[in-house]
Design an enzyme around this catalytic site. Sequence first.
Site, PDB file in Angstrom:
ATOM      1  N   THR A   1       7.161  -5.888   2.802  1.00 19.56           N
ATOM      2  CA  THR A   1       6.273  -7.031   3.062  1.00 19.56           C
ATOM      3  C   THR A   1       7.066  -8.329   3.070  1.00 19.56           C
ATOM      4  O   THR A   1       6.882  -9.188   3.948  1.00 19.56           O
ATOM      5  CB  THR A   1       5.176  -7.082   1.988  1.00 19.56           C
ATOM      6  OG1 THR A   1       4.437  -5.866   2.012  1.00 19.56           O
ATOM      7  CG2 THR A   1       4.232  -8.245   2.216  1.00 19.56           C
TER       8      THR A   1
ATOM      9  N   PHE B   1      14.649   1.038  -1.855  1.00 14.62           N
ATOM     10  CA  PHE B   1      14.521   0.999  -3.306  1.00 14.62           C
ATOM     11  C   PHE B   1      15.251  -0.212  -3.900  1.00 14.62           C
ATOM     12  O   PHE B   1      15.343  -1.249  -3.266  1.00 14.62           O
ATOM     13  CB  PHE B   1      14.974   2.319  -3.929  1.00 14.62           C
ATOM     14  CG  PHE B   1      14.092   3.474  -3.556  1.00 14.62           C
ATOM     15  CD1 PHE B   1      12.722   3.420  -3.763  1.00 14.62           C
ATOM     16  CD2 PHE B   1      14.618   4.613  -2.973  1.00 14.62           C
ATOM     17  CE1 PHE B   1      11.898   4.479  -3.414  1.00 14.62           C
ATOM     18  CE2 PHE B   1      13.791   5.680  -2.614  1.00 14.62           C
ATOM     19  CZ  PHE B   1      12.438   5.610  -2.835  1.00 14.62           C
TER      20      PHE B   1
ATOM     21  N   LYS C   1       2.400   6.527  -0.656  1.00 16.87           N
ATOM     22  CA  LYS C   1       2.339   5.178  -0.085  1.00 16.87           C
ATOM     23  C   LYS C   1       1.121   4.955   0.798  1.00 16.87           C
ATOM     24  O   LYS C   1       0.499   3.906   0.750  1.00 16.87           O
ATOM     25  CB  LYS C   1       3.612   4.897   0.719  1.00 16.87           C
ATOM     26  CG  LYS C   1       4.785   4.483  -0.136  1.00 16.87           C
ATOM     27  CD  LYS C   1       5.901   3.934   0.738  1.00 16.87           C
ATOM     28  CE  LYS C   1       7.009   3.358  -0.114  1.00 16.87           C
ATOM     29  NZ  LYS C   1       8.084   2.772   0.691  1.00 16.87           N
TER      30      LYS C   1
ATOM     31  N   TRP D   1       2.209 -12.064   1.711  1.00 20.35           N
ATOM     32  CA  TRP D   1       1.107 -11.098   1.764  1.00 20.35           C
ATOM     33  C   TRP D   1      -0.199 -11.800   2.132  1.00 20.35           C
ATOM     34  O   TRP D   1      -0.987 -11.285   2.926  1.00 20.35           O
ATOM     35  CB  TRP D   1       0.976 -10.401   0.403  1.00 20.35           C
ATOM     36  CG  TRP D   1       0.018  -9.247   0.419  1.00 20.35           C
ATOM     37  CD1 TRP D   1       0.298  -7.934   0.680  1.00 20.35           C
ATOM     38  CD2 TRP D   1      -1.392  -9.300   0.168  1.00 20.35           C
ATOM     39  NE1 TRP D   1      -0.842  -7.167   0.595  1.00 20.35           N
ATOM     40  CE2 TRP D   1      -1.897  -7.983   0.286  1.00 20.35           C
ATOM     41  CE3 TRP D   1      -2.275 -10.331  -0.156  1.00 20.35           C
ATOM     42  CZ2 TRP D   1      -3.230  -7.665   0.096  1.00 20.35           C
ATOM     43  CZ3 TRP D   1      -3.622 -10.022  -0.342  1.00 20.35           C
ATOM     44  CH2 TRP D   1      -4.087  -8.704  -0.214  1.00 20.35           C
TER      45      TRP D   1
ATOM     46  N   LYS E   1       8.939  -5.082  -1.006  1.00 18.81           N
ATOM     47  CA  LYS E   1      10.197  -5.380  -0.320  1.00 18.81           C
ATOM     48  C   LYS E   1      10.019  -5.450   1.202  1.00 18.81           C
ATOM     49  O   LYS E   1      10.507  -6.375   1.848  1.00 18.81           O
ATOM     50  CB  LYS E   1      11.226  -4.319  -0.713  1.00 18.81           C
ATOM     51  CG  LYS E   1      12.627  -4.521  -0.179  1.00 18.81           C
ATOM     52  CD  LYS E   1      13.661  -3.807  -1.017  1.00 18.81           C
ATOM     53  CE  LYS E   1      13.243  -2.409  -1.432  1.00 18.81           C
ATOM     54  NZ  LYS E   1      13.068  -1.487  -0.293  1.00 18.81           N
TER      55      LYS E   1
ATOM     56  N   PHE F   1       1.401 -12.867  -6.868  1.00 18.10           N
ATOM     57  CA  PHE F   1       0.093 -12.273  -7.145  1.00 18.10           C
ATOM     58  C   PHE F   1      -0.803 -13.366  -7.722  1.00 18.10           C
ATOM     59  O   PHE F   1      -0.328 -14.263  -8.423  1.00 18.10           O
ATOM     60  CB  PHE F   1       0.213 -11.123  -8.156  1.00 18.10           C
ATOM     61  CG  PHE F   1       0.529  -9.798  -7.536  1.00 18.10           C
ATOM     62  CD1 PHE F   1      -0.451  -8.812  -7.447  1.00 18.10           C
ATOM     63  CD2 PHE F   1       1.793  -9.524  -7.047  1.00 18.10           C
ATOM     64  CE1 PHE F   1      -0.167  -7.573  -6.883  1.00 18.10           C
ATOM     65  CE2 PHE F   1       2.079  -8.294  -6.478  1.00 18.10           C
ATOM     66  CZ  PHE F   1       1.109  -7.315  -6.394  1.00 18.10           C
TER      67      PHE F   1
ATOM     68  N   ARG G   1      13.561   0.179   8.646  1.00 22.12           N
ATOM     69  CA  ARG G   1      13.526   1.633   8.781  1.00 22.12           C
ATOM     70  C   ARG G   1      12.145   2.111   9.220  1.00 22.12           C
ATOM     71  O   ARG G   1      11.154   1.422   9.045  1.00 22.12           O
ATOM     72  CB  ARG G   1      13.873   2.300   7.445  1.00 22.12           C
ATOM     73  CG  ARG G   1      15.272   2.043   6.950  1.00 22.12           C
ATOM     74  CD  ARG G   1      15.461   2.605   5.557  1.00 22.12           C
ATOM     75  NE  ARG G   1      14.540   1.970   4.604  1.00 22.12           N
ATOM     76  CZ  ARG G   1      14.254   2.460   3.406  1.00 22.12           C
ATOM     77  NH1 ARG G   1      14.798   3.598   3.011  1.00 22.12           N
ATOM     78  NH2 ARG G   1      13.433   1.824   2.595  1.00 22.12           N
TER      79      ARG G   1
ATOM     80  N   ALA H   1      16.851   5.980   0.178  1.00 17.62           N
ATOM     81  CA  ALA H   1      17.986   5.421  -0.561  1.00 17.62           C
ATOM     82  C   ALA H   1      18.271   6.137  -1.868  1.00 17.62           C
ATOM     83  O   ALA H   1      19.320   5.918  -2.458  1.00 17.62           O
ATOM     84  CB  ALA H   1      17.752   3.937  -0.828  1.00 17.62           C
TER      85      ALA H   1
END
Length: 591
Positions: free
Chosen positions: A108, A336, A140, A445, A106, A417, A129, A308
């Site tokens: 990214t 989220f 993470k 990405w 999200k 992907f 954020r 969240a």
Amino acid sequence: MEYNPGQGAGNADRLGALLDQQRVFCPHITERSARMKTDIEIAQSCQMEHITAIAEKAAVPDRYLEQYGNYKAKVDAGLLSELKDRPDGKLILVTAITPTPAGEGKTTTSVGLADGLRKIGKNAMAALREPSLGPVFGIKGGAAGGGYAQVVPMEDINLHFTGDFHAIGAANNLLAAMLDNHIQQGNALGIDPKAITWKRAVDMNDRQLRHIVDGLGGRLQGVPREDGFDITVASEVMAVLCLADNITDLKARLARIIVGYTYDGKPVTAHDLKAEGAMAALLKDALKPNLVQTLEGTPVFIHGGPFANIAHGCNSVTATRMALKLADYTVTEAGFAADLGAEKFLDIKCRMAGLTPDAVVVVATVRALKYHGGVPKAELNGEDLEALEKGLPNLLQHVSNIREVYGLPCVVAINAFPTDTPAELALVEAKCKELGVNVALSEVWAKGGEGGAALAQEVVRLCEAPKNFQFSYPLDASIEEKLALICKRIYHADGVALTAAAKKQAQQLTDLGFGGLPICMAKTQYSFSDDPALLGAPSGFTVTVRNLKVSAGAGFIVALTGDIMTMPGLPKVPAAENIDVDENGRITGLF
């Protein structure tokens, strides 16, 4: 509390598969040298622009810029007063499907979309954020985007940044110290030590601090009582900072924070302890948005960071409003999935700040949808149309909520992907088309802004589409009615059940005059339900609310469901084990 592993979970899978894929990156990096780089290596290889050049791009006057070195700065909130007559740009909300260990990307996508908008000639910014040290050192390992869609300086943003979280923790703990000192010094307010609701805070995953006993050691060492810690992002001070309009509003909100109750059941506030002035003094610089840049030099505000699944999960109102005045398109992110972050962004932040999104992006991956369809993480690389079809209802339910409940135009961004097959992508597109929603393949990405250009074009189109924005519940409904509406309309539950304790709390909060506040659901992010094991789009369940507490300063009621906690623990193998710094100060292991 649990954490979404984020896009980092999928990065290792991509590195090998993308060996021969053309990438767009900073001009001084050769393709050959960049091919096997991790996120942090990509970020460290990029030649950042001086923050004054980024401020010039964003049209931030020098007099409002407070530099923190060469590549980050704070922007004085007084700029908003100067820009008050300037019309707002378009507001784009990025949200996602229910998180899985396969990663959704999200942040990214948010970063790449902002770059993509500028790539197609639009004046765009992002308002995101700040990462918490808890998930950075826990699961993470970083939360500033990924691949060629990152915000830099990545290491600073993921670690101490400009000190905002430390200021929030200090303000939180000052209030705790003043509370216990008041009791120690005679307790003139008659505070019941067994009815204290205010906890201390630290920005670290530390399960050992969830439940403690303090004040031991004799009469001079304090009053013994049960206590505990929240992670800093769960502190009401964080929510207050993110929702405050200005320093005056900040102090008023801090003053309203309820820290506990007297022996006769009356609330005790930070104002009763005369704490709000000192707390605001600690937060005066933290209130100012932080300006940084993407790898491609797009201006980004990164400010505030409530989670969240336990708070409202959005960056600050100040940063969002500032970006809307400075840019024609502002990309912001809610934490989220859409049932948590987007619901709270829309029902809490937008309601309080008077904001209306012009378009919503729902991020998904084929891999994550197959996981929702029952495929184990280790087997997600193979084509599996049957599992994908089983998992698609999760995406479709989020999309339907955005369109039907909130009345907002929406696009699905498939975070690409290399293992995605044409048949899988076609199936996702066909199912979304049945709802009248377009799908855009996001390759940010691997390709940065160029990989987000198609998504950017669709977002620009959607921003001009008709919308009929509405909230999922009215404020004048009772607490139990609002809980039921969220559970039925957003989670698609059969209803809500309150424990005996929660029912009593609902009545007490109503009697104290808090019944008209919005609801902030504290719920697992791994399911529409309150059971993290129920994947996809479950039905036939009831959400159980076990506790209700008022965040009077933030202006909402927190409803705790399931086994959600406000202080997480570290996993068996914390990301911190792989983070290091060499003799030259170069950090490794952030991904």
